[in-house]
Each structure stands twice: as C-alpha cells, then as structure tokens.
Design an enzyme around this catalytic site. Structure first.
Site, PDB file in Angstrom:
ATOM      1  N   LYS A  13       0.822  -1.096  -0.035  1.00 49.98           N
ATOM      2  CA  LYS A  13       0.091   0.152   0.036  1.00 49.98           C
ATOM      3  C   LYS A  13       0.974   1.094  -0.070  1.00 49.98           C
ATOM      4  O   LYS A  13       0.554   2.123  -0.997  1.00 49.98           O
ATOM      5  CB  LYS A  13      -0.893  -0.112   1.304  1.00 49.98           C
ATOM      6  CG  LYS A  13      -1.995  -1.186   1.304  1.00 49.98           C
ATOM      7  CD  LYS A  13      -2.720  -1.178   2.502  1.00 49.98           C
ATOM      8  CE  LYS A  13      -2.072  -1.319   3.859  1.00 49.98           C
ATOM      9  NZ  LYS A  13      -1.516  -2.549   4.072  1.00 49.98           N
ATOM     10  N   ARG A  88      -9.908   1.329   8.970  1.00 53.49           N
ATOM     11  CA  ARG A  88      -9.416   0.068   8.969  1.00 53.49           C
ATOM     12  C   ARG A  88     -10.343  -0.813   9.716  1.00 53.49           C
ATOM     13  O   ARG A  88      -9.984  -1.891  10.020  1.00 53.49           O
ATOM     14  CB  ARG A  88      -7.958   0.002   9.834  1.00 53.49           C
ATOM     15  CG  ARG A  88      -7.063  -0.583   9.434  1.00 53.49           C
ATOM     16  CD  ARG A  88      -6.091  -0.485  10.228  1.00 53.49           C
ATOM     17  NE  ARG A  88      -4.716  -1.125  10.305  1.00 53.49           N
ATOM     18  CZ  ARG A  88      -3.868  -0.611   9.481  1.00 53.49           C
ATOM     19  NH1 ARG A  88      -3.763   0.276   8.820  1.00 53.49           N
ATOM     20  NH2 ARG A  88      -2.638  -1.538   9.398  1.00 53.49           N
ATOM     21  N   ARG A 127      11.397  -5.844   4.433  1.00 47.20           N
ATOM     22  CA  ARG A 127      11.183  -4.512   4.300  1.00 47.20           C
ATOM     23  C   ARG A 127      12.112  -3.877   5.487  1.00 47.20           C
ATOM     24  O   ARG A 127      12.608  -3.981   6.373  1.00 47.20           O
ATOM     25  CB  ARG A 127       9.649  -4.151   4.776  1.00 47.20           C
ATOM     26  CG  ARG A 127       9.784  -2.664   5.110  1.00 47.20           C
ATOM     27  CD  ARG A 127       8.264  -2.211   5.054  1.00 47.20           C
ATOM     28  NE  ARG A 127       7.554  -2.995   6.038  1.00 47.20           N
ATOM     29  CZ  ARG A 127       6.357  -3.090   6.351  1.00 47.20           C
ATOM     30  NH1 ARG A 127       5.437  -2.491   5.491  1.00 47.20           N
ATOM     31  NH2 ARG A 127       5.458  -3.605   7.121  1.00 47.20           N
ATOM     32  N   ARG A 161      11.093  -2.130  10.965  1.00 46.20           N
ATOM     33  CA  ARG A 161       9.859  -1.614  12.046  1.00 46.20           C
ATOM     34  C   ARG A 161       9.750  -2.685  13.025  1.00 46.20           C
ATOM     35  O   ARG A 161       9.982  -3.706  12.793  1.00 46.20           O
ATOM     36  CB  ARG A 161       8.571  -1.915  11.194  1.00 46.20           C
ATOM     37  CG  ARG A 161       8.176  -0.409  10.444  1.00 46.20           C
ATOM     38  CD  ARG A 161       7.078  -0.427   9.564  1.00 46.20           C
ATOM     39  NE  ARG A 161       5.749  -1.049  10.026  1.00 46.20           N
ATOM     40  CZ  ARG A 161       4.932  -1.011   9.185  1.00 46.20           C
ATOM     41  NH1 ARG A 161       4.684  -0.386   8.219  1.00 46.20           N
ATOM     42  NH2 ARG A 161       3.533  -1.562   9.600  1.00 46.20           N
ATOM     43  N   ARG A 172      -1.183  -9.066  12.915  1.00 48.84           N
ATOM     44  CA  ARG A 172      -1.640  -8.111  12.226  1.00 48.84           C
ATOM     45  C   ARG A 172      -2.415  -8.618  10.991  1.00 48.84           C
ATOM     46  O   ARG A 172      -3.471  -7.794  10.647  1.00 48.84           O
ATOM     47  CB  ARG A 172      -0.550  -7.212  11.656  1.00 48.84           C
ATOM     48  CG  ARG A 172       0.024  -6.469  12.386  1.00 48.84           C
ATOM     49  CD  ARG A 172       1.427  -5.814  12.194  1.00 48.84           C
ATOM     50  NE  ARG A 172       1.582  -5.196  10.981  1.00 48.84           N
ATOM     51  CZ  ARG A 172       2.625  -5.292  10.345  1.00 48.84           C
ATOM     52  NH1 ARG A 172       3.868  -5.747  10.672  1.00 48.84           N
ATOM     53  NH2 ARG A 172       2.684  -4.403   9.060  1.00 48.84           N
TER      54      ARG A 172
HETATM   55  P1  AP5 Z   1       4.913  -1.672   1.663  1.00 46.30           P
HETATM   56  O1  AP5 Z   1       4.656  -0.926   0.717  1.00 46.30           O
HETATM   57  O2  AP5 Z   1       5.480  -1.086   2.993  1.00 46.30           O
HETATM   58  O3  AP5 Z   1       3.326  -2.199   2.267  1.00 46.30           O
HETATM   59  P2  AP5 Z   1       2.079  -1.786   3.104  1.00 46.30           P
HETATM   60  O4  AP5 Z   1       0.987  -2.476   2.587  1.00 46.30           O
HETATM   61  O5  AP5 Z   1       2.046  -0.532   3.215  1.00 46.30           O
HETATM   62  O6  AP5 Z   1       2.266  -2.607   4.503  1.00 46.30           O
HETATM   63  P3  AP5 Z   1       2.164  -2.024   5.768  1.00 46.30           P
HETATM   64  O7  AP5 Z   1       2.867  -3.111   6.855  1.00 46.30           O
HETATM   65  O8  AP5 Z   1       2.709  -1.010   6.227  1.00 46.30           O
HETATM   66  O9  AP5 Z   1       0.724  -2.319   6.174  1.00 46.30           O
HETATM   67  P4  AP5 Z   1       0.040  -2.198   7.713  1.00 46.30           P
HETATM   68  O10 AP5 Z   1      -1.248  -2.021   7.015  1.00 46.30           O
HETATM   69  O11 AP5 Z   1       0.241  -3.495   8.349  1.00 46.30           O
HETATM   70  O12 AP5 Z   1       0.834  -0.944   8.431  1.00 46.30           O
HETATM   71  P5  AP5 Z   1       0.458   0.583   8.867  1.00 46.30           P
HETATM   72  O13 AP5 Z   1       1.584   1.486   8.868  1.00 46.30           O
HETATM   73  O14 AP5 Z   1      -0.893   0.948   8.144  1.00 46.30           O
HETATM   74  O15 AP5 Z   1       5.555  -2.785   1.166  1.00 46.30           O
HETATM   75  C1  AP5 Z   1       6.076  -4.029   2.142  1.00 46.30           C
HETATM   76  C2  AP5 Z   1       7.526  -4.387   1.536  1.00 46.30           C
HETATM   77  O16 AP5 Z   1       7.059  -4.953   0.261  1.00 46.30           O
HETATM   78  C3  AP5 Z   1       8.466  -3.251   1.294  1.00 46.30           C
HETATM   79  O17 AP5 Z   1       9.760  -3.611   1.487  1.00 46.30           O
HETATM   80  C4  AP5 Z   1       8.325  -2.996  -0.302  1.00 46.30           C
HETATM   81  O18 AP5 Z   1       9.396  -2.508  -0.710  1.00 46.30           O
HETATM   82  C5  AP5 Z   1       7.990  -4.392  -0.695  1.00 46.30           C
HETATM   83  N1  AP5 Z   1       7.068  -4.503  -1.905  1.00 46.30           N
HETATM   84  C6  AP5 Z   1       6.125  -3.355  -2.358  1.00 46.30           C
HETATM   85  N2  AP5 Z   1       5.626  -3.543  -3.393  1.00 46.30           N
HETATM   86  C7  AP5 Z   1       6.226  -4.834  -3.883  1.00 46.30           C
HETATM   87  C8  AP5 Z   1       6.088  -5.719  -5.106  1.00 46.30           C
HETATM   88  N3  AP5 Z   1       5.295  -5.158  -6.130  1.00 46.30           N
HETATM   89  N4  AP5 Z   1       6.947  -6.671  -5.429  1.00 46.30           N
HETATM   90  C9  AP5 Z   1       8.071  -6.900  -4.458  1.00 46.30           C
HETATM   91  N5  AP5 Z   1       8.182  -6.333  -3.269  1.00 46.30           N
HETATM   92  C10 AP5 Z   1       7.197  -5.116  -3.061  1.00 46.30           C
HETATM   93  O19 AP5 Z   1      -0.096   0.185  10.418  1.00 46.30           O
HETATM   94  C11 AP5 Z   1       0.862  -0.286  11.316  1.00 46.30           C
HETATM   95  C12 AP5 Z   1       0.068  -0.267  12.802  1.00 46.30           C
HETATM   96  O20 AP5 Z   1      -0.542   1.291  12.851  1.00 46.30           O
HETATM   97  C13 AP5 Z   1      -1.341  -0.943  12.613  1.00 46.30           C
HETATM   98  O21 AP5 Z   1      -0.782  -2.415  13.075  1.00 46.30           O
HETATM   99  C14 AP5 Z   1      -1.996  -0.401  13.800  1.00 46.30           C
HETATM  100  O22 AP5 Z   1      -1.492  -0.501  15.217  1.00 46.30           O
HETATM  101  C15 AP5 Z   1      -1.663   1.187  13.709  1.00 46.30           C
HETATM  102  N6  AP5 Z   1      -2.615   1.988  12.594  1.00 46.30           N
HETATM  103  C16 AP5 Z   1      -2.547   2.308  11.451  1.00 46.30           C
HETATM  104  N7  AP5 Z   1      -3.588   2.599  11.049  1.00 46.30           N
HETATM  105  C17 AP5 Z   1      -4.698   2.610  11.792  1.00 46.30           C
HETATM  106  C18 AP5 Z   1      -6.069   2.802  11.687  1.00 46.30           C
HETATM  107  N8  AP5 Z   1      -6.464   3.183  10.916  1.00 46.30           N
HETATM  108  N9  AP5 Z   1      -6.805   2.149  12.832  1.00 46.30           N
HETATM  109  C19 AP5 Z   1      -6.131   1.906  14.121  1.00 46.30           C
HETATM  110  N10 AP5 Z   1      -4.804   1.721  14.122  1.00 46.30           N
HETATM  111  C20 AP5 Z   1      -3.906   1.995  13.021  1.00 46.30           C
HETATM  112 MG    MG Z   2       2.459   1.060   5.056  1.00 46.31          MG
END
Ligand code: AP5
Ligand code: MG
Length: 219
Positions: A13, A88, A127, A161, A172
């Site tokens: 994402k 979410r 990552r 992370r 997660r």
């Molecule tokens: P990346 O782009 O980093 O993936 P992502 O989908 O953004 O994954 P996240 O882990 O950030 O999602 P998340 O939803 O768990 O975390 P968030 O920060 O939102 O890509 C991943 C890896 O793959 C990278 O190394 C990249 O280089 C590689 N990659 C990408 N595309 C590729 C491809 N095509 N081919 C090969 N490799 C590729 O949330 C974290 C925490 O915050 C949550 O657990 C929660 O505690 C809190 N939080 C955030 N938002 C909320 C909310 N709305 N409500 C409540 N809690 C929240």
């Molecule tokens: Mg992300």
C-alpha cells in the site's frame, strides 16, 4: 480524486501510494506513517499508539479518527487524497462516510490490493524503512537501496519496523481478516471497490492500479 487503498499488511500500500499520489497530484495520507512520526517525535499521541502498534492491534478509534480527520482537513487535501491504512474497521468507514457527507464530498474508489499470504510474509520480512520518514520504503531483495542500510531519498538510516517481527505479523494478518476486510463489503455496497492483483513488479502494479482507477479492466 478521493481514494481509499486497502490490502493486508505488506501488500505494498505504502509503496503504491507514493506513485499513485504522485501521478494523481493528491497527498498520500497514511495513518501508520502519522503514528510513527508521532512516536519518533515523542508526542502524547505517539505514546498512546505505540503499545497497540507493537502488539499488532488497532489503535483505538477515539485516537485514530480524530487524527485522520485533522490530516484530511489540511489545505493540501482540499481537492483529494489517497488514504492508506484508514479506514481500518467498519466504525472508521462509517465515520469517514459521515465526515465526507458533512463536507458534501464523496469517495471515487476503494482500491483493494490482493496478495497471497506467503508473499506478504516475504515482503514484510525484507522490508526496511527510513528513520527520517517511514514513507521511504525499501526491501533487501525486491527494492534494495543503492547503499545497504542508507535511504536513497534522504540518506537516513534504514531499519526494520518494530511491528515486523514474525509473531506481530501473525496478529496483524488476523486483525486484517477480522476487522479490516469487512470494510470491503461496506464499500462494495456503495459500488466503490476495484480489486487488482498486487503481484509482479512495483511499476506493473502501479500501471494496473492506474488502469483500474480509470475504469479499465485490470491487465
Ligand atoms: P509496503 O508498501 O511497506 O506495504 P504496506 O501495504 O504499506 O504494508 P504495512 O505493513 O505498512 O501495512 P500495515 O497496514 O500493516 O501497516 P500500517 O503502517 O498501515 O511494502 C512492504 C514491503 O514489500 C516493502 O519492503 C516493499 O519494498 C515491498 N514491496 C512492495 N511492493 C512490492 C512488489 N510489487 N514486489 C515486491 N516487493 C514489493 O499500520 C501499522 C500499525 O499502525 C497498525 O498495525 C495499527 O496498530 C496502527 N494503525 C495504522 N492505521 C490505523 C487505523 N486506521 N486504525 C487503527 N490503528 C491503525
Ligand atoms: Mg504501509
């Protein structure tokens, strides 16, 4: 355009949001990045969020919805935004509906990134993100930085992370299936969902996403 990006942890994402937001000239709003910025600045909000994030659980809606609303009300988001990681759960989706309705605005699309679980595990395991800005994302094998451990964008230090440990990733993924996936049905009922495969090279996925947002069939 007003777009919601949805998909499991590690789906790509954040990676896609950077390109899509650039192509569409709208800000990329990631609640995860906002929380991480608050944690590194040592704010009260960051302190509240950290324990939930480290455990892989959602930060409570009372904290999250206000923070997301404040960000969406910034002037750069007046004509559109790309939401990454918000809403979410169904309560957040309903809060967003209410917020948009009150401002006489609507979403244009909910882009659903589909990736098999074994692939997200590989993506998360490799990552590395930047200490200066968690939106600067790399992967040790798939998108390596030019110099190991150093951010190509700003020269910051790259690190893994805290919530990318194997055990937290399992939580997660479970939280995604039980709490986040139901928002897809919520938005399907509004006719907003476009699902694409997020497998393949980063630029191939971006092309597929742009085509889907233009209403073309996914390649
Ligand atoms: P990346 O782009 O980093 O993936 P992502 O989908 O953004 O994954 P996240 O882990 O950030 O999602 P998340 O939803 O768990 O975390 P968030 O920060 O939102 O890509 C991943 C890896 O793959 C990278 O190394 C990249 O280089 C590689 N990659 C990408 N595309 C590729 C491809 N095509 N081919 C090969 N490799 C590729 O949330 C974290 C925490 O915050 C949550 O657990 C929660 O505690 C809190 N939080 C955030 N938002 C909320 C909310 N709305 N409500 C409540 N809690 C929240
Ligand atoms: Mg992300």
């Amino acid at each position: 355009m007003r777009i919601v990006l949805v998909g499991p942890p590690g789906a790509g994402k954040g990676t896609q949001a950077a390109f899509l937001a650039g192509n569409l000239s709208i800000p990329h709003i990631s609640t995860g990045d906002l929380f991480r910025a608050n944690i590194s600045q040592g704010t009260e909000l960051g302190k509240q969020a950290k324990a939930y994030m480290d455990a892989g659980n959602l930060v409570p809606d009372e904290v999250t919805i206000g923070m997301a609303k404040d960000r969406m009300e910034q002037p750069d988001a007046e004509h559109g935004f790309l939401l990454d990681g918000f809403p979410r759960n169904v309560a957040q989706a309903k809060a967003l509906d209410t917020m948009l309705e009150a401002a006489d605005m609507k979403l244009d699309a909910v882009l659903d990134l589909e990736v098999p679980e074994d692939e997200v595990v590989k993506r998360i395991a490799g990552r590395r993100i930047c200490r200066n800005d968690s939106a600067h994302v790399f992967h040790v094998t798939y998108s390596p930085p030019k110099q190991a451990g150093v951010c190509d964008v700003c020269g910051g230090e790259l690190y893994q992370r805290d919530d990318d440990s194997e055990e937290t990733v399992r939580t997660r993924l479970e939280v995604y299936h039980t709490q986040t996936e139901p928002i897809i049905d919520h938005y399907r009922a509004q006719g907003l969902v476009v699902t694409i495969s997020a497998l393949g090279k980063v630029n191939e996925v971006t092309d597929r996403a742009m085509a889907a947002l233009r209403g073309e069939h996914a390649a």
